[in-house]
Design a protein around this motif. Structure first.
Motif, mmCIF file in Angstrom:
data_model
loop_
_atom_site.group_PDB
_atom_site.id
_atom_site.type_symbol
_atom_site.label_atom_id
_atom_site.label_comp_id
_atom_site.label_asym_id
_atom_site.label_seq_id
_atom_site.Cartn_x
_atom_site.Cartn_y
_atom_site.Cartn_z
ATOM 1 N N ASN A 109 0.896 -1.263 -0.057
ATOM 2 C CA ASN A 109 0.115 -0.140 0.160
ATOM 3 C C ASN A 109 0.781 1.253 0.131
ATOM 4 O O ASN A 109 0.528 2.139 -0.638
ATOM 5 C CB ASN A 109 -0.873 -0.089 1.194
ATOM 6 C CG ASN A 109 -2.057 -1.183 1.154
ATOM 7 O OD1 ASN A 109 -2.621 -1.172 0.056
ATOM 8 N ND2 ASN A 109 -2.542 -1.733 2.175
ATOM 9 N N GLU A 110 2.118 1.018 0.630
ATOM 10 C CA GLU A 110 3.060 2.354 0.705
ATOM 11 C C GLU A 110 3.605 2.681 -0.553
ATOM 12 O O GLU A 110 3.648 3.605 -1.207
ATOM 13 C CB GLU A 110 3.843 2.114 1.630
ATOM 14 C CG GLU A 110 5.128 3.224 1.839
ATOM 15 C CD GLU A 110 6.243 3.001 2.930
ATOM 16 O OE1 GLU A 110 6.967 3.928 2.924
ATOM 17 O OE2 GLU A 110 5.826 1.784 3.498
ATOM 18 N N LYS A 150 2.038 1.789 -3.418
ATOM 19 C CA LYS A 150 0.914 2.134 -4.349
ATOM 20 C C LYS A 150 0.693 3.771 -3.986
ATOM 21 O O LYS A 150 0.754 4.217 -4.972
ATOM 22 C CB LYS A 150 -0.321 1.395 -3.950
ATOM 23 C CG LYS A 150 -1.396 1.519 -4.538
ATOM 24 C CD LYS A 150 -2.827 0.922 -3.996
ATOM 25 C CE LYS A 150 -3.906 1.740 -4.796
ATOM 26 N NZ LYS A 150 -5.304 0.811 -4.184
ATOM 27 N N GLN A 151 0.674 3.940 -2.895
ATOM 28 C CA GLN A 151 0.544 5.467 -2.496
ATOM 29 C C GLN A 151 1.586 6.330 -3.196
ATOM 30 O O GLN A 151 1.373 7.342 -3.791
ATOM 31 C CB GLN A 151 0.546 5.582 -0.959
ATOM 32 C CG GLN A 151 -0.593 5.301 -0.381
ATOM 33 C CD GLN A 151 -2.092 5.678 -0.731
ATOM 34 O OE1 GLN A 151 -2.340 7.060 -1.223
ATOM 35 N NE2 GLN A 151 -3.005 4.807 -0.875
ATOM 36 N N GLN A 152 2.640 5.805 -3.147
ATOM 37 C CA GLN A 152 4.054 6.587 -3.784
ATOM 38 C C GLN A 152 3.631 6.500 -5.303
ATOM 39 O O GLN A 152 3.843 7.616 -6.056
ATOM 40 C CB GLN A 152 5.226 5.907 -3.627
ATOM 41 C CG GLN A 152 6.504 6.675 -4.062
ATOM 42 C CD GLN A 152 6.540 7.857 -3.371
ATOM 43 O OE1 GLN A 152 6.111 8.325 -2.230
ATOM 44 N NE2 GLN A 152 7.227 9.039 -4.145
ATOM 45 N N ARG A 166 0.747 9.098 -5.985
ATOM 46 C CA ARG A 166 1.173 10.679 -6.017
ATOM 47 C C ARG A 166 1.942 10.923 -7.094
ATOM 48 O O ARG A 166 2.179 12.030 -7.968
ATOM 49 C CB ARG A 166 2.035 10.742 -4.765
ATOM 50 C CG ARG A 166 1.347 10.912 -3.592
ATOM 51 C CD ARG A 166 2.101 11.252 -2.208
ATOM 52 N NE ARG A 166 3.299 10.391 -1.925
ATOM 53 C CZ ARG A 166 3.053 9.358 -1.170
ATOM 54 N NH1 ARG A 166 2.030 9.234 -0.451
ATOM 55 N NH2 ARG A 166 4.140 8.502 -0.858
#
Length: 452
Positions: free
Chosen positions: A188-189, A191-193, A196
């Motif tokens: 998930n981290e 994916k968030q990067q 963004r």
């Protein structure tokens, strides 16, 4: 000096030169006069300067036209080159935008798959409660054994080993669940990067697309103060590519690690299922073996009880016969012999002789007394044996009660284990479908069918 400069050169008035008058008597007005050569020179200068000005103006106009053409062509090509650069930049941004979108989709699929595997691992971990409860219930049930049957036998050791196996499986599964949770967080981290970065790419793409649509006739263009100033935070194209590539590579690495973790979880679940099933069978075999030994021992005790009861009955019959032999046979004969001998003591005078009758009666009395004593001793021995048999019968009956209790407890333990289901939930949809369709993965079914 240029033609424009010569036109601005003033002529020298005649008042500043010597005037030679022919008629002294003619009065002259006080104004400036010029000489004829100056006049011709002045006219020539004007013509010459005019021609030269026209030449200069023509040259300037030609230079202006050439400059207009050159600057127009240069501006057009500059704009064209920048349009191509913007278009190429759009293609590059769009390529990375699609790459990031595909990578995000891969990460989403991996997160969903990893979440499903984690939930399956949690369900299997929850499934461990049933075998552990049943094994502990077996321990509690077998603690009800009494006396000599409360032994540390093979079944006891296998049940303890089963508890250790289940405890080890629970620790491994709990660790795998925690690892899966951490891996999902890392996915998930990443994916968030990527999101963004993708949002920045969308913004950059929109700006580049808007710039590509602008032209010199657009209404929203204008002068900007120092547009070429250095902007804080600007990076090089290499750094831009490296940043997006790092995000993509990081996501792919997390996907690879997640794939390996899923394989590890499947392996752990499969190995745990195999270990649990193997140990469960070993425990059940030990319980069945112990139950068989107890049943055989119980049957042996029941046979011994039957034989002992028969022996006690025979012993009681012999006691009755011995008592009858002592009281019914020997005692009357002894009384008879003693009475005869005692009566013969009353013979008078010389008839009181120690004759053969006397010796015969004395021998009979001694023989009967010895026989009675022997029968009484045998009667005591028989009664003692009867007491021993009674004690042994009570002991056998107590042991039968103990063995019956043990058999009942072992049977209850085996009945409890029938609730135990060591089959694992299929790890994948393929395994689940194979199980539902009863498919053979070994490839031996067709061979066996062809043989049999």
């Amino acid at each position: 000096m240029s033609g424009f400069a010569s036109l601005s050169k003033p002529l020298k008035p005649q008042s500043e030169v010597t005037v030679h008058t022919l008629h002294p008597t003619l009065e002259q007005k006080p104004r400036a006069k010029y000489n004829v050569p100056d006049w011709f020179n002045h006219n020539y200068a004007i013509s010459h300067d005019a021609e030269r000005s026209r030449n200069v103006s023509h040259q300037v106009r030609q230079d202006g036209r050439r400059l207009i053409n050159e600057t127009y062509n240069e501006s057009w090509w500059n704009k064209h080159d920048n349009d191509v650069r913007i278009s190429n930049r759009l293609d590059e941004v769009d390529k990375w935008r699609k790459t990031l979108e595909y990578t995000i989709q891969d990460v989403d699929r991996e997160v969903q798959t990893m979440q499903s595997v984690k939930e399956q691992c949690e369900r299997y971990l929850e499934h461990m409660r049933s075998p552990l409860d049943i094994t502990l219930e077996n321990h509690v049930t077998r603690d009800g054994r009494k006396a000599i049957d409360n032994v540390d036998d093979e079944a006891e050791r296998e049940l303890k080993k089963e508890v250790y196996v289940i405890d080890g499986i629970k620790r491994q599964l709990h660790q795998q669940v925690q690892t899966a949770f951490d891996q999902i967080a890392r996915l998930n981290e990443a994916k968030q990067q990527l999101i963004r970065d993708l949002q920045d790419k969308h913004t950059a793409f929109a700006i580049c697309e808007e710039n590509l649509q602008l032209n010199e006739f657009s209404p929203n263009i204008g002068y900007k103060p120092d547009p070429c100033r250095p902007i804080k935070g600007q990076i090089t194209p290499e750094e831009w590519v490296a940043f997006s590539k790092y995000n993509k590579d990081r996501a792919e690495k997390e996907i690879y690690e997640s794939t390996r973790l899923r394989e590890s979880i499947f392996h752990t679940i499969g190995q745990s299922s195999s270990d649990l099933e193997s140990q469960g069978k070993a425990s059940e075999y030990a319980l069945r073996k112990r139950l068989h030994e107890l049943e055989r021992s119980l049957r042996e005790l029941e046979w011994q009880k039957k034989q002992t009861q028969e022996e006690i009955l025979s012993n009681e019959n012999d006691i009755d016969r011995l008592e009858k032999a002592v009281r019914g046979n020997k005692e009357p004969l002894i009384k008879l012999a003693m009475s005869r001998q005692e009566n013969r003591h009353s013979r008078p005078g010389m008839d009181l002789v120690r004759d053969e009758v006397t010796y015969g009666l004395c021998d009979e009395i001694q023989q009967l007394t010895a026989e009675k004593r022997a029968l009484e001793d045998k009667l005591k021995q028989t009664k003692h044996a009867w007491n021993i048999l009674q004690q042994q019968l009570h002991r056998i009956e107590d042991e039968i009660a103990v063995k019956s209790n043990s058999v009942m407890l072992e049977s209850r333990a085996l009945d409890t284990r029938r609730r135990l289901n060591t089959e694992i939930t299929p790890s994948t949809e393929t395994d689940r479908n194979r199980q539902l369709l009863n498919m053979d993965t070994s490839g031996l079914r067709h061979v066996l069918q062809s043989i049999y």
